[in-house]
Design an enzyme around this catalytic site. Structure first.
Site: not given
Ligand code: ASP
Length: 716
Positions: A86, A222, A651
């Site tokens: 992502h 991911d 991330s």
């Molecule tokens: N998945 C989250 C993000 O990129 C990572 C996190 O906030 O723990 O917003």
């Protein structure tokens, strides 16, 4: 005075060391002072110097800020970086077309020559950081006028920055910590030639989509791979085919040994923003006013995008990045509301504030300093809440993928002004707009834009008092009686900003009158003017007052919590958090184990739902149990959770074992504890990581790109 007392607190806490082994995002240069002992007690086998050093290569040389808001890490001495899928999403999408759909099918460069360049993408490596509080606050006195204070601090910061980078190719910044009670200088090296090396198909990298996002148990692969290039001297350079792979001072060995429940785990990366020390007023504002409205409008946008994406693969390519961006924040806000409610977040904060005020009241000197903190907060938040809402909601409606064509029209405001004053800069501005309009239309679909327009116009009217609505909106509302659908055709046909051809025509021959008469230009200008005149100046003034109060309240909390080691809120600087691999009780009778496996991926397989379609090749490997050396008890590990305190920006962060070896890639948090940006909950706040063995399995067995593994240092 205040600074003195802060220093006193810091030195007192040295003696009574109580940093926790779960909550906290710690400053790398202070690990030796505050954290290393408890880390070692919890199993860590290396030293603070191994984590951060300016005298030798250390882990900090292997961790990078990836782009503007993610983390990545070197996993080879040839500049190979791993981050989240992502985080690489935008780049992967940019290289994708219906013919080469790397989002859907994945991408693997078979050699350096096949790697794809990404203009604008940067990788930032921290050279060193240093406490510069004394220099930044030089000349600042207690009770100084706020405007003067800020000007003096800014001037001091400029001097510190200039001194830091003089004669070097480095970049520097000075960041406030503890809400302005301490300042650090951060000196970075920024690389600009960063190429895409590999990415799994979305059916792996984004498996589970928005439904599984922020949720454990998780089965998302991911990750994506990039490579940093440098000039012949190993220094940053703009993209050039002459550049060579960068040789980092340090990179992480990759462990094939895996993790067990209870094992030490640490996360080293760039958490973006937390608000752990905010007053209850702030949390109430977010939870009760801002988030619910944001959830409603984003939910509406996302559902339109999803319906249209399901109909057409081109729309999916155009809107998947936008919808993911919206959905990530949308779902997180829902989770934050729920978890704050569940742990009685506001009640807890208020109880803390009550205790705090009793402590303040017990001492006249403290009374003089902090006695009216909460009266001031109460007064400010009365107005602040409305202004904050109007600002953020107006932006959601007219910009931020709300009224897309108004967003584009708004970017023409400079050109309009330049044309009006016959500015010689107009030509350059039009060139800039030509490029940005090109990328706008690459990801624009007329049907989606129309539906978005109707939905957000309607919500705006219902959620924002007319006193705070843009004038042009009110006129449009009156002219169509609030039935925006009935005027959509007319507006979209009339406007220049709904057609690439018309926009390019306008850029070739700029027609000021025509732009000024354009319905979306009128709407955008009206919204911008409302914000610029009626909302933002007052909001900024209140923000400045709040900054002063927050600084004072932070210092007071540290004084009140004497004996405890404080960690500063996240501010997009490098931090370390450490803890253990562990599961959690989700709700009555439900305990979540900390590991997931490939069998779990297959359990979720559903060819009828786009996000749960498992790629054929992966199913084949599973059927044949062709797991190679990644097999653990007849399965392949996929993800695990631990109690590291992480945030957005983490991330892509490396998750490391007790010996500093890469065991996982951090990518998310579990639903029940997702309010950890505001209130970490040791019982349920868990970060979700991709098990590095799944990464290797995908690279090796799924993609057949095992040549990439030859440049890694694998620990068997
Ligand atoms: N998945 C989250 C993000 O990129 C990572 C996190 O906030 O723990 O917003």
């Amino acid at each position: 005075m205040r600074r003195l007392s802060l220093l006193l607190i810091l030195s007192v806490t040295l003696g009574t060391f109580t940093a926790r082994a779960d909550e906290g995002m710690w400053i790398p240069v202070l690990i030796e002072k505050y954290n290393i002992r408890i880390m070692q007690e919890n199993g860590f086998k290396l030293t603070a110097e191994d984590i951060y050093s300016i005298n030798k290569a250390s882990m900090k040389d292997a961790v990078v800020l990836f782009g503007g808001g993610c983390t990545g890490e070197f996993i080879s001495d040839k500049g190979l970086i791993i981050t989240n899928h992502h985080c690489g999403y935008g780049s992967i999408q940019n290289h994708s077309s219906l013919e080469h759909d790397y989002l859907a099918d994945g991408f693997w460069a078979a050699s350096n020559a096949e790697e794809l360049s990404n203009p604008g993408l940067t990788v930032t490596i921290l050279k060193y950081m240093e406490d510069v509080t004394d220099r930044v606050l030089e000349g600042v006195t207690n009770g100084m006028d706020a405007v003067k204070r800020e000007a003096l601090i800014n001037a001091n910061i400029t001097t510190v920055n200039n001194d830091a980078v003089k004669g070097t190719h480095y970049q520097s910044m000075v960041r406030p910590f503890f809400l302005g009670n301490q300042y650090f200088l951060i000196v970075n090296e920024v690389f600009r030639d960063v190429r895409l090396v590999g990415a799994p198909p979305s059916g792996i990298g984004k498996f589970g989509g928005d439904t599984d996002n922020w949720v454990w148990p998780r089965h998302t692969g991911d990750f994506s791979l990039f490579r940093v290039y440098a000039d012949k001297e190993n220094k940053p350079a703009a993209y050039s085919s002459d550049n060579i792979p960068y040789k980092p001072a340090s990179y992480f060995p990759v462990s094939l040994r895996g993790v067990k429940e209870g094992d030490f785990a640490m996360v080293f990366g760039y958490p973006a923003r937390t608000q752990e020390y905010a007053p209850s007023n702030h949390i109430r504002m977010l939870k009760d006013v801002i988030y619910p409205k944001q959830v409603e409008i984003r939910g509406a946008k996302i559902s339109i995008m999803e319906q249209e994406m399901a109909k057409d693969p081109l729309v999916r390519l155009q809107y998947s990045g936008k919808s993911f961006g919206l959905a990530n924040g949308w779902k997180k806000s829902i989770g934050e509301i729920q978890s704050l409610n569940k742990i009685d977040g506001i009640v807890r904060k208020e109880a803390f504030e009550k205790g705090f005020m009793e402590w303040v009241g017990a001492d006249p000197e403290r009374m003089a300093k902090y006695g009216n903190l909460f009266e001031q907060y109460d007064e400010i938040y009365k107005t602040y809440t409305t202004l904050y809402l109007v600002n953020s909601y107006t932006t959601e409606v007219f910009f931020n993928n709300g009224t897309e064509t108004a967003g584009l029209a708004n970017s023409f405001r400079n050109a309009v002004e330049m044309a009006g004053t016959n500015s010689p800069d107009l030509k350059n501005e039009l060139t800039r707009l030509r490029n940005s309009a090109g990328s706008f239309f690459r990801n624009y679909n007329d049907a989606v834009a129309r539906r978005l327009f109707v939905a957000v116009m309607d919500l705006y009217g219902r959620n924002i008092d007319s006193e705070w609505q843009a004038q042009a909106y009110k006129e449009l509302y009156a002219s169509c009686n609030g039935d925006f659908k009935s005027v959509t055709d007319k507006l979209f046909t009339k406007s220049i900003f709904t057609s690439e051809k018309k926009v390019q025509g306008l850029l070739n021959e700029f027609d000021l009158k025509k732009v000024k008469k354009d319905p979306f230009y009128i709407l955008a200008s009206s919204a911008t003017e409302l914000l610029d005149t009626k909302v933002r100046p007052e909001l900024a003034a209140l923000d400045a007052r709040l900054a002063g109060l927050n600084r004072l309240y932070m210092a007071a909390q540290m004084e009140y919590g004497r004996g405890k080691v404080f960690y500063p809120d996240a501010n997009s600087t490098l931090r370390l958090s450490y803890g253990k691999v562990m599961g959690y009780d989700s709700r009555d009778a439900v305990y979540y184990k900390p590991f997931t496996t490939l069998s779990g991926v297959m359990e979720k397989d559903n060819p009828d739902i786009y996000d749960y379609k498992v790629p054929e090749r992966l199913k084949e490997l599973y059927r044949e149990k062709d797991f190679g050396r990644y097999s653990v008890d007849g399965d392949v590990p996929v993800c695990f959770i631990s109690n590291n305190h992480t945030s957005g920006g983490n991330s892509g962060s490396p998750v490391l074992d007790a010996e500093g070896r890469l065991i996982g890639i951090n990518f998310d948090r579990a639903w029940e504890g997702v309010a950890s940006d505001i209130m970490y909950n040791p019982l349920q706040s868990r970060n979700i990581s991709l098990d590095i063995r799944y990464v290797l399995f995908i690279i090796d067995k799924f993609a057949g790109a095992d040549y990439l593994m030859r440049e890694m240092t694998l620990i068997e």
